[in-house]
Design a protein around this motif. Structure first.
Motif, PDB file in Angstrom:
ATOM      1  N   ARG A 154      -8.657   6.054  -4.163  1.00 11.40           N
ATOM      2  CA  ARG A 154      -9.083   4.967  -3.271  1.00 11.40           C
ATOM      3  C   ARG A 154     -10.525   5.127  -3.217  1.00 11.40           C
ATOM      4  NH1 ARG A 154     -11.100   4.651   1.418  1.00 11.40           N
ATOM      5  NH2 ARG A 154     -10.797   7.039   1.826  1.00 11.40           N
ATOM      6  N   TYR A 175      -1.700   2.821  -8.800  1.00  8.10           N
ATOM      7  CA  TYR A 175      -1.904   1.769  -7.541  1.00  8.10           C
ATOM      8  C   TYR A 175      -3.413   1.096  -7.583  1.00  8.10           C
ATOM      9  CZ  TYR A 175      -2.225  -0.701  -3.234  1.00  8.10           C
ATOM     10  OH  TYR A 175      -2.361  -1.430  -2.217  1.00  8.10           O
ATOM     11  N   ASP A 217       0.873  -1.414  -0.082  1.00  2.85           N
ATOM     12  CA  ASP A 217       0.047  -0.083  -0.026  1.00  2.85           C
ATOM     13  C   ASP A 217       0.762   1.224   0.184  1.00  2.85           C
ATOM     14  OD1 ASP A 217      -2.236   1.637   0.144  1.00  2.85           O
ATOM     15  OD2 ASP A 217      -3.216   0.501   1.711  1.00  2.85           O
ATOM     16  N   TYR A 239       5.041  -1.345   2.644  1.00  2.30           N
ATOM     17  CA  TYR A 239       4.560  -0.113   2.182  1.00  2.30           C
ATOM     18  C   TYR A 239       5.548   0.848   1.390  1.00  2.30           C
ATOM     19  CZ  TYR A 239       0.050   0.002   4.696  1.00  2.30           C
ATOM     20  OH  TYR A 239      -1.187  -0.361   5.068  1.00  2.30           O
TER      21      TYR A 239
END
Length: 502
Positions: free
Chosen positions: A165, A99, A29, A41
């Motif tokens: 997101r 991402y 992430d 991360y």
């Protein structure tokens, strides 16, 4: 998890490590706060107005992060992979989009910018499009909403990582379209740099958010707003605004206009005001090149018509049937935006988010079109922001109101009485009177108790907010509930008085 090669796609960078091996590294992430870092991360060091994320690189490393996106090269352990970029905020925007699989490319994104009207327009668009069968979510001041799911947001336009997101979650939940507020701060800080906007809307522009921690000049504020029209495919612009042409000159997309005073692609005429117990409304005829139709919205004033015209323009562009647009606008309401609380049968109480001079003047002048006796306004000004806003609010209220109640409004670390003193200077030579009550709850209760037959009372500044920001802490505060409770007590006491008299 996503491979580092994929995350860095189209990002210009240098590194202390050979990028050929990036395809073997997986990113669990992304975090821009070291406190959120864990093993696997990627940490992005952002340079903010007061905090430099580079100071927290070693904390992120200690928590397990081994891939770092940096604007400044710094000495780190040998196993740390450094991705050096020119601007870490722009990099975060692209990295986040990558991402999450670039979800904005699969959604229809409608961005609304301007000083006033963003929240109302985005929510109206959502109501109309959902009614038309287009699953639409909202991102803005009031939070994020889609498919009966809600999420609070820290900023009007969330940080780029949060934004992508949210888009990913919306897309995976069947959302087809997103109606979002695009703040000047969001544009200035590159939060929407890699959002694929289908439509951009410009509402209006007036001096606001000018200060050390916001925009250095009005021109910078304008240029930040105008940037949205270099990111979108289609632009919808309020041609009546004095800065409209400057926005058009900067725009790189095709442009459609709406307005009332000037000739426009979509124009309102034959305006009429109407009032009932639970709403102040307005009727108008909407004219386009080949058609004309009657519309009604249960929100007052010229600014409400401009908001409706922007929505009509979007719906027309997206091919929504006029009948659906018309019916949905008739019922559309937004929490805390010219919200009439029908709690007293003899007076009108309105909650509105107006927190600067222009917004307050708009609503107070609008109410002149509706029958009333006294016009009373309760307001304060946010702590830690430019003092110019306090003067503007005071100037407007002292000129337009019969009585003002000066109180607190998110004073944060400032003394509410000092803020009130700044506002009160505007009343020195004014005929209008004012009362000081720094405790906002007591001030609201006082306003309700003071209401007489035919009065209009505007509670300005809080709108949808359910807190007071005091010394860095958001203290629960519901203006709406305070009004309802005080009105209930008043009506109960009057009922008892009538019974005793009989």
């Amino acid at each position: 998890m996503v491979k580092l090669t994929k995350v860095l796609e189209d990002v210009v960078f240098t590194s202390n490590t050979d990028s050929k091996g990036f395809d073997d590294i997986e990113i669990v992430d992304i975090a821009y706060s070291s406190l959120k870092c864990q093993e696997g991360y990627m940490f992005v060091a952002l340079k903010g107005e007061t905090v430099d994320g580079h100071k927290y690189v070693f904390d992120a490393y200690s928590r397990g992060a081994r891939v770092f996106v940096l604007q400044d090269d710094i000495e780190m352990a040998d196993d740390a992979i450094k991705i050096i970029v020119e601007d870490s905020r722009i990099a975060l925007s692209k990295i986040s989009a990558n991402y999450f699989g670039n979800p904005s490319k699969s959604l229809k994104i409608i961005g609304v910018t301007g000083t006033k009207g963003k929240t109302t327009i985005t929510n109206y668009i959502s109501e109309v499009l959902n009614r038309a069968g287009i699953n639409t979510g909202v991102v803005g001041t009031n939070g994020t909403f889609y498919n009966n799911i809600s999420e609070t947001t820290v900023n009007t336009t969330p940080e780029s990582y949060e934004l992508h997101r949210i888009f990913r979650k919306m897309l995976d939940s069947g959302v087809e379209c997103v109606s979002m507020e695009v703040s000047s701060g969001g544009l200035q800080r590159h939060r929407v740099e890699h959002v694929d906007f289908d439509v951009a809307i410009f509402t209006n522009l007036s001096p606001d958010h000018i200060g050390p921690k916001e925009h250095p000049t009005f021109q910078n504020y304008l240029e930040c707003k105008a940037k949205l029209f270099t990111l979108a495919k289609h632009g919808i612009i309020n041609i009546d605004d004095e800065h409209a042409q400057e926005i058009i000159d900067i725009a790189t997309c095709d442009i459609e206009t709406f307005g009332i005073k000037k000739q426009a692609d979509i124009r309102a005429t034959n305006i009429e005001y109407s009032k009932n117990l639970d709403s102040l409304g307005v009727k108008f005829v909407c004219e386009t090149k080949n058609t004309a139709g009657n519309y009604y919205i249960c929100s007052p004033g010229m600014f409400s018509i401009y908001n409706a015209l922007a929505v009509i323009a979007v719906c027309k562009y997206l091919g929504v049937k006029k009948e659906i647009t018309r019916e949905a606008l008739t019922e559309a309401k937004v929490c805390g935006r010219v919200e009439v609380l029908s709690v007293l049968p003899y007076a009108t109480i309105i909650i509105d988010y107006a927190h600067n001079g222009v917004s307050l003047e708009n609503i107070l002048k609008t109410l002149e079109h509706y029958d009333h006796k006294r016009l009373i306004c309760l307001f304060g000004s946010v702590g830690g922001r430019t003092k110019i806003r306090r003067k503007e609010l005071g100037d407007v209220a002292s000129r337009e109101c019969d009585l003002s109640i000066l109180t607190s409004d998110n004073p944060d670390f400032e003394d509410p009485l000092e803020i009130i003193d700044d506002i009160a200077k505007s009343f020195d030579k004014a005929k209008s009177k004012y009362i000081v009550e720094p405790d906002r709850k007591k001030a609201v209760q006082l306003a309700v108790r003071m209401a007489r037959e035919g009065d209009m009372i505007v509670l300005a500044g809080k709108g949808h907010e359910t807190y007071q920001l005091i010394k860095g802490v958001k203290v629960p505060f519901s203006e709406r509930e305070i009004v309802k409770e005080e009105a209930r007590k008043i009506l109960e006491s009057r009922k008892d008085e009538i019974m005793i008299a009989n």
